[in-house]
Design a protein around this motif. Structure first.
Motif, PDB file in Angstrom:
ATOM      1  N   GLU A 135       0.669  -1.490   0.066  1.00 38.37           N
ATOM      2  CA  GLU A 135       0.480  -0.373  -0.285  1.00 38.37           C
ATOM      3  C   GLU A 135       0.612   1.165  -0.082  1.00 38.37           C
ATOM      4  N   HIS A 219      -8.469  11.652 -11.283  1.00 38.17           N
ATOM      5  CA  HIS A 219      -8.802  10.012 -10.663  1.00 38.17           C
ATOM      6  C   HIS A 219     -10.195   9.939  -9.473  1.00 38.17           C
ATOM      7  N   SER A 226      -9.441   5.300 -13.035  1.00 34.94           N
ATOM      8  CA  SER A 226      -8.819   5.033 -11.108  1.00 34.94           C
ATOM      9  C   SER A 226      -8.689   3.401 -11.427  1.00 34.94           C
ATOM     10  N   ASP A 227      -9.750   2.780 -11.418  1.00 36.92           N
ATOM     11  CA  ASP A 227      -9.716   1.473 -11.585  1.00 36.92           C
ATOM     12  C   ASP A 227      -9.021  -0.032 -12.759  1.00 36.92           C
ATOM     13  N   ARG A 230      -5.339   0.664 -11.857  1.00 37.12           N
ATOM     14  CA  ARG A 230      -4.685   0.423 -11.073  1.00 37.12           C
ATOM     15  C   ARG A 230      -5.081  -1.428 -11.775  1.00 37.12           C
ATOM     16  N   ASP A 231      -5.517  -1.695 -12.651  1.00 39.99           N
ATOM     17  CA  ASP A 231      -6.051  -2.748 -13.061  1.00 39.99           C
ATOM     18  C   ASP A 231      -4.631  -3.381 -13.586  1.00 39.99           C
ATOM     19  N   GLY A 233      -1.596  -2.046 -13.262  1.00 38.52           N
ATOM     20  CA  GLY A 233      -0.301  -1.663 -12.544  1.00 38.52           C
ATOM     21  C   GLY A 233       0.251  -0.601 -12.857  1.00 38.52           C
ATOM     22  N   HIS A 234      -0.296   0.542 -13.317  1.00 34.60           N
ATOM     23  CA  HIS A 234       0.657   2.023 -13.325  1.00 34.60           C
ATOM     24  C   HIS A 234      -0.235   2.813 -12.008  1.00 34.60           C
ATOM     25  N   PHE A 235       1.050   2.965 -11.442  1.00 36.68           N
ATOM     26  CA  PHE A 235       0.503   3.716  -9.954  1.00 36.68           C
ATOM     27  C   PHE A 235       1.646   4.799  -9.882  1.00 36.68           C
ATOM     28  N   LEU A 240      -3.156   6.972  -7.437  1.00 34.87           N
ATOM     29  CA  LEU A 240      -2.864   5.650  -7.140  1.00 34.87           C
ATOM     30  C   LEU A 240      -1.304   5.820  -6.689  1.00 34.87           C
ATOM     31  N   HIS A 241      -0.584   6.780  -6.323  1.00 37.09           N
ATOM     32  CA  HIS A 241       0.844   6.727  -6.821  1.00 37.09           C
ATOM     33  C   HIS A 241       1.415   6.128  -5.886  1.00 37.09           C
ATOM     34  N   ARG A 242       1.798   4.626  -5.817  1.00 39.36           N
ATOM     35  CA  ARG A 242       2.358   4.112  -5.266  1.00 39.36           C
ATOM     36  C   ARG A 242       4.432   3.926  -5.547  1.00 39.36           C
TER      37      ARG A 242
END
Length: 346
Positions: A135, A219, A226-227, A230-231, A233-235, A240-242
């Motif tokens: 997370e 987003h 956003s979904d 995420r699906d 894997g673009h964060f 969504l930033h990780r």
């Protein structure tokens, strides 16, 4: 195309692929049963991995390399069933449409259509190494290539098989997160080639910051956007930033907010310091390359045969890279540290 251009039917198919538990696996298993022998015989030779932090120039290099007749890449047509490109191409071909080129959601002048190459490899990483995606950020690793050698080779074979016969197919991947996985990829593919575009750190950080702020708005306005990110894997940006957890990122996260420019400059330093000592990376100075593109030299460095049509088409894609004036308030220490690292990498 990207999420902002998806219609009702596109969104429904995407949700079937990613939200229904058996969506991806069902088509993948069907592909294996029907075309397993054809897939198994495809070669996996000297795959090319284009990687860097987002906004460095990875899309431009991918677009250029995708022009080469020996190259195979993912395209927007592979969405949403990225893991079964052969089966999906055969099924979706019944209702294939040609879409006009339009600017992608980054609002950066890059035009894309359904056949444009894009970064969808991260779907495989999400499937095979879910423990890397926390997370608070994306962990480095895996330590060795054992976890991904076979599933990645399998995906490459499926992609090559989906494109039809070629004399010497070379897989080209664009995946920004692979900058954290070069050792594992090298372990899995000893003959792999790594291409890392370099951009002046302040320009790069300002572009990252701009996109982050832009995607915060996107987003907030579009749950599907956003979904979608995420699906696949673009964060990199927005809600969504990780961040990739390079050495030193714990201190960066504690000291800076992603809404600040200093955060992205510090992130730049951690990322490129992490790979600075590698001797197996083809660095491309994007300011020099966009000023005087030498596509022939790029092809040569990657072991791709000379091809005049690729050189001409690739050169036509190149535009001068955007430069920024230094704004007030940027940390002198970060600026000087980043610039010194950049000069050493050039």
């Amino acid at each position: 195309m990207d999420a902002l251009n998806y219609g009702f039917l596109d969104r429904a198919v995407h949700r079937l692929a990613f939200k229904v538990d058996f969506g991806q696996e069902m088509l993948r298993d069907m592909e294996e049963r029907l075309y397993g022998a054809e897939i198994a015989k495809q070669p996996v030779d000297s795959p090319i991995f284009v990687t860097s932090l987002a906004r460095a120039g990875t899309t431009l290099l991918l677009e250029i390399l995708a022009k080469h007749p020996d190259v195979v890449t993912h395209t927007y047509r592979d969405m949403p069933f990225v893991l079964s490109p052969l089966m999906w191409r055969k099924l979706s071909g019944r209702f294939r449409v040609d879409l006009a080129r339009r600017e992608r959601s980054h609002s950066d002048g890059m035009l894309v259509d359904a056949d444009s190459p894009e970064a969808f490899e991260e779907v495989m990483w999400l499937r095979e190494c879910p423990e890397l995606f926390g997370e608070d950020g994306i962990a480095l690793g895996p330590e060795t290539g054992d976890r991904i050698a076979e599933p990645k080779s399998d995906l490459i074979r499926r992609l090559i098989a989906s494109r039809g016969p070629a004399d010497a197919p070379r897989y080209v991947s664009k995946n920004n997160a692979n900058i954290a996985r070069l050792s594992a990829i090298r372990d899995a593919f000893p003959d792999a080639r790594f291409v890392v575009p370099l951009r002046a750190p302040l320009d790069h950080a300002m572009s990252l910051h701009r996109q982050h702020m832009r995607y915060l708005d996107i987003h907030a306005e579009s749950g599907f956007a956003s979904d979608y990110m995420r699906d696949i894997g673009h964060f990199e940006f927005g809600d969504l930033h990780r961040p990739i957890l390079f050495p030193g990122m714990d201190a960066v996260i504690e000291a800076h907010d992603p809404k600040s420019l200093d955060y992205w400059l510090a992130y730049w330093i951690c990322a490129y310091r992490h790979i600075a000592e590698r001797d197996d990376v083809c660095f491309v100075d994007m300011e020099r390359f966009t000023r005087a593109p030498d596509v022939a030299e790029l092809l040569k460095r990657l072991g791709l045969r000379a091809d005049e049509a690729t050189e001409q088409a690739g050169t036509a894609l190149v535009l001068p890279i955007k430069r920024y004036d230094r704004p007030d308030g940027v940390s002198d220490a970060l600026f000087e540290s980043a610039d010194a690292l950049f000069q050493s990498l050039r």
